[in-house]
Design an enzyme around this catalytic site. Sequence first.
Site, PDB file in Angstrom:
ATOM      1  N   CYS A   4      13.458   4.158   8.324  1.00 38.83           N
ATOM      2  CA  CYS A   4      13.989   5.311   9.065  1.00 38.83           C
ATOM      3  C   CYS A   4      14.743   6.230   8.115  1.00 38.83           C
ATOM      4  O   CYS A   4      14.636   7.453   8.204  1.00 38.83           O
ATOM      5  CB  CYS A   4      14.906   4.856  10.203  1.00 38.83           C
ATOM      6  SG  CYS A   4      14.016   4.236  11.655  1.00 38.83           S
ATOM      7  N   ASP A  28       4.638   2.638  -2.708  1.00 35.47           N
ATOM      8  CA  ASP A  28       5.481   1.443  -2.655  1.00 35.47           C
ATOM      9  C   ASP A  28       6.287   1.335  -3.949  1.00 35.47           C
ATOM     10  O   ASP A  28       5.771   1.548  -5.049  1.00 35.47           O
ATOM     11  CB  ASP A  28       4.601   0.193  -2.462  1.00 35.47           C
ATOM     12  CG  ASP A  28       5.411  -1.014  -2.001  1.00 35.47           C
ATOM     13  OD1 ASP A  28       5.236  -1.433  -0.842  1.00 35.47           O
ATOM     14  OD2 ASP A  28       6.221  -1.536  -2.807  1.00 35.47           O
ATOM     15  N   HIS A  76      10.914   5.176  14.812  1.00 37.21           N
ATOM     16  CA  HIS A  76      10.926   3.706  14.816  1.00 37.21           C
ATOM     17  C   HIS A  76      10.321   3.223  16.145  1.00 37.21           C
ATOM     18  O   HIS A  76      11.028   2.746  17.028  1.00 37.21           O
ATOM     19  CB  HIS A  76      12.355   3.196  14.630  1.00 37.21           C
ATOM     20  CG  HIS A  76      12.424   1.743  14.280  1.00 37.21           C
ATOM     21  ND1 HIS A  76      12.857   1.272  13.055  1.00 37.21           N
ATOM     22  CD2 HIS A  76      12.076   0.635  14.985  1.00 37.21           C
ATOM     23  CE1 HIS A  76      12.793  -0.048  13.045  1.00 37.21           C
ATOM     24  NE2 HIS A  76      12.322  -0.461  14.205  1.00 37.21           N
ATOM     25  N   ASN A 118       2.000  -6.537   7.756  1.00 38.04           N
ATOM     26  CA  ASN A 118       2.644  -7.843   7.907  1.00 38.04           C
ATOM     27  C   ASN A 118       3.513  -7.800   9.160  1.00 38.04           C
ATOM     28  O   ASN A 118       4.279  -6.848   9.346  1.00 38.04           O
ATOM     29  CB  ASN A 118       3.498  -8.158   6.682  1.00 38.04           C
ATOM     30  CG  ASN A 118       2.671  -8.267   5.412  1.00 38.04           C
ATOM     31  OD1 ASN A 118       1.587  -8.846   5.421  1.00 38.04           O
ATOM     32  ND2 ASN A 118       3.167  -7.712   4.314  1.00 38.04           N
ATOM     33  N   GLY A 163       5.387 -12.455   5.676  1.00 39.40           N
ATOM     34  CA  GLY A 163       5.912 -11.780   4.493  1.00 39.40           C
ATOM     35  C   GLY A 163       6.523 -10.420   4.764  1.00 39.40           C
ATOM     36  O   GLY A 163       6.797  -9.661   3.841  1.00 39.40           O
ATOM     37  N   HIS A 171      10.079  -2.167  10.274  1.00 38.22           N
ATOM     38  CA  HIS A 171       9.704  -0.844  10.801  1.00 38.22           C
ATOM     39  C   HIS A 171       8.198  -0.809  10.612  1.00 38.22           C
ATOM     40  O   HIS A 171       7.720  -0.952   9.467  1.00 38.22           O
ATOM     41  CB  HIS A 171      10.439   0.250  10.008  1.00 38.22           C
ATOM     42  CG  HIS A 171      10.092   1.667  10.366  1.00 38.22           C
ATOM     43  ND1 HIS A 171      11.058   2.629  10.663  1.00 38.22           N
ATOM     44  CD2 HIS A 171       8.901   2.312  10.444  1.00 38.22           C
ATOM     45  CE1 HIS A 171      10.471   3.792  10.917  1.00 38.22           C
ATOM     46  NE2 HIS A 171       9.152   3.622  10.783  1.00 38.22           N
ATOM     47  N   HIS A 206       4.628  -0.536   9.613  1.00 42.25           N
ATOM     48  CA  HIS A 206       4.056   0.168   8.464  1.00 42.25           C
ATOM     49  C   HIS A 206       2.748  -0.485   8.036  1.00 42.25           C
ATOM     50  O   HIS A 206       2.511  -1.659   8.312  1.00 42.25           O
ATOM     51  CB  HIS A 206       5.036   0.205   7.279  1.00 42.25           C
ATOM     52  CG  HIS A 206       5.481  -1.149   6.802  1.00 42.25           C
ATOM     53  ND1 HIS A 206       6.498  -1.857   7.411  1.00 42.25           N
ATOM     54  CD2 HIS A 206       5.056  -1.931   5.772  1.00 42.25           C
ATOM     55  CE1 HIS A 206       6.684  -2.998   6.773  1.00 42.25           C
ATOM     56  NE2 HIS A 206       5.806  -3.071   5.776  1.00 42.25           N
TER      57      HIS A 206
HETATM   58  P1  5GP Z   1       6.558  -5.651   4.013  1.00 45.57           P
HETATM   59  O1  5GP Z   1       6.912  -6.762   3.051  1.00 45.57           O
HETATM   60  O2  5GP Z   1       7.640  -5.459   5.055  1.00 45.57           O
HETATM   61  O3  5GP Z   1       5.188  -5.733   4.598  1.00 45.57           O
HETATM   62  O4  5GP Z   1       6.518  -4.340   3.135  1.00 45.57           O
HETATM   63  C1  5GP Z   1       7.659  -3.674   2.719  1.00 45.57           C
HETATM   64  C2  5GP Z   1       7.304  -2.943   1.451  1.00 45.57           C
HETATM   65  O5  5GP Z   1       8.307  -1.970   1.227  1.00 45.57           O
HETATM   66  C3  5GP Z   1       7.261  -3.837   0.206  1.00 45.57           C
HETATM   67  O6  5GP Z   1       5.958  -3.768  -0.368  1.00 45.57           O
HETATM   68  C4  5GP Z   1       8.334  -3.232  -0.709  1.00 45.57           C
HETATM   69  O7  5GP Z   1       7.957  -3.205  -2.074  1.00 45.57           O
HETATM   70  C5  5GP Z   1       8.499  -1.824  -0.156  1.00 45.57           C
HETATM   71  N1  5GP Z   1       9.821  -1.269  -0.326  1.00 45.57           N
HETATM   72  C6  5GP Z   1      11.023  -1.897  -0.112  1.00 45.57           C
HETATM   73  N2  5GP Z   1      12.030  -1.049  -0.328  1.00 45.57           N
HETATM   74  C7  5GP Z   1      11.469   0.140  -0.695  1.00 45.57           C
HETATM   75  C8  5GP Z   1      12.016   1.424  -1.057  1.00 45.57           C
HETATM   76  O8  5GP Z   1      13.229   1.646  -1.079  1.00 45.57           O
HETATM   77  N3  5GP Z   1      11.126   2.402  -1.383  1.00 45.57           N
HETATM   78  C9  5GP Z   1       9.779   2.195  -1.362  1.00 45.57           C
HETATM   79  N4  5GP Z   1       8.995   3.229  -1.710  1.00 45.57           N
HETATM   80  N5  5GP Z   1       9.237   1.009  -1.023  1.00 45.57           N
HETATM   81  C10 5GP Z   1      10.065   0.001  -0.690  1.00 45.57           C
HETATM   82 ZN    ZN Z   2      13.006   2.240  11.279  1.00 43.70          ZN
END
Ligand code: 5GP
Ligand code: ZN
Length: 114
Positions: A7, A30, A46, A87, A93, A98, A100
């Site tokens: 957010c 990422d 959100h 995920n 994982g 949020h 995505h």
């Molecule tokens: P999840 O693990 O929830 O499926 O994916 C979260 C993703 O967000 C991870 O791949 C992580 O590298 C990425 N991520 C976490 N914090 C940040 C951030 O501050 N900026 C960006 N661009 N990506 C982020």
């Molecule tokens: Zn959010």
Amino acid sequence: MSDCLFCKIAAGEIPSSKVYEDESVLAFRDINPQAPTHILVIPKQHVADSAAQVTPENSAAVAHCFEIIAKIAAQEGLDAGFRVITNAGAAAGQTVPHLHFHILAGVEMADKML
Ligand code: 5GP
Ligand code: ZN
């Protein structure tokens, strides 16, 4: 949600490397890429913590994300193929609650998904 990382990124409070933006969707690179192309696509609102909370009321946001995923794939020249991952929950994982979608490309993918 005020304490949600994505957010804050959607609101511009935390900077990101933007790939695409419209009124309801943001896509950005990422911070810890797991492939040469690793882009996150999020609804700015959100609407759900994860795919586990998609309902008839918020599924239009999901559909719009996938329209944008197709656009980004063309924009980024991902003609050789790409993978979309979402995920849902800690056991899968998920680290940011949020909704995505990860777009991954530019590397030879394993035949198996896991
Ligand atoms: P999840 O693990 O929830 O499926 O994916 C979260 C993703 O967000 C991870 O791949 C992580 O590298 C990425 N991520 C976490 N914090 C940040 C951030 O501050 N900026 C960006 N661009 N990506 C982020
Ligand atoms: Zn959010």
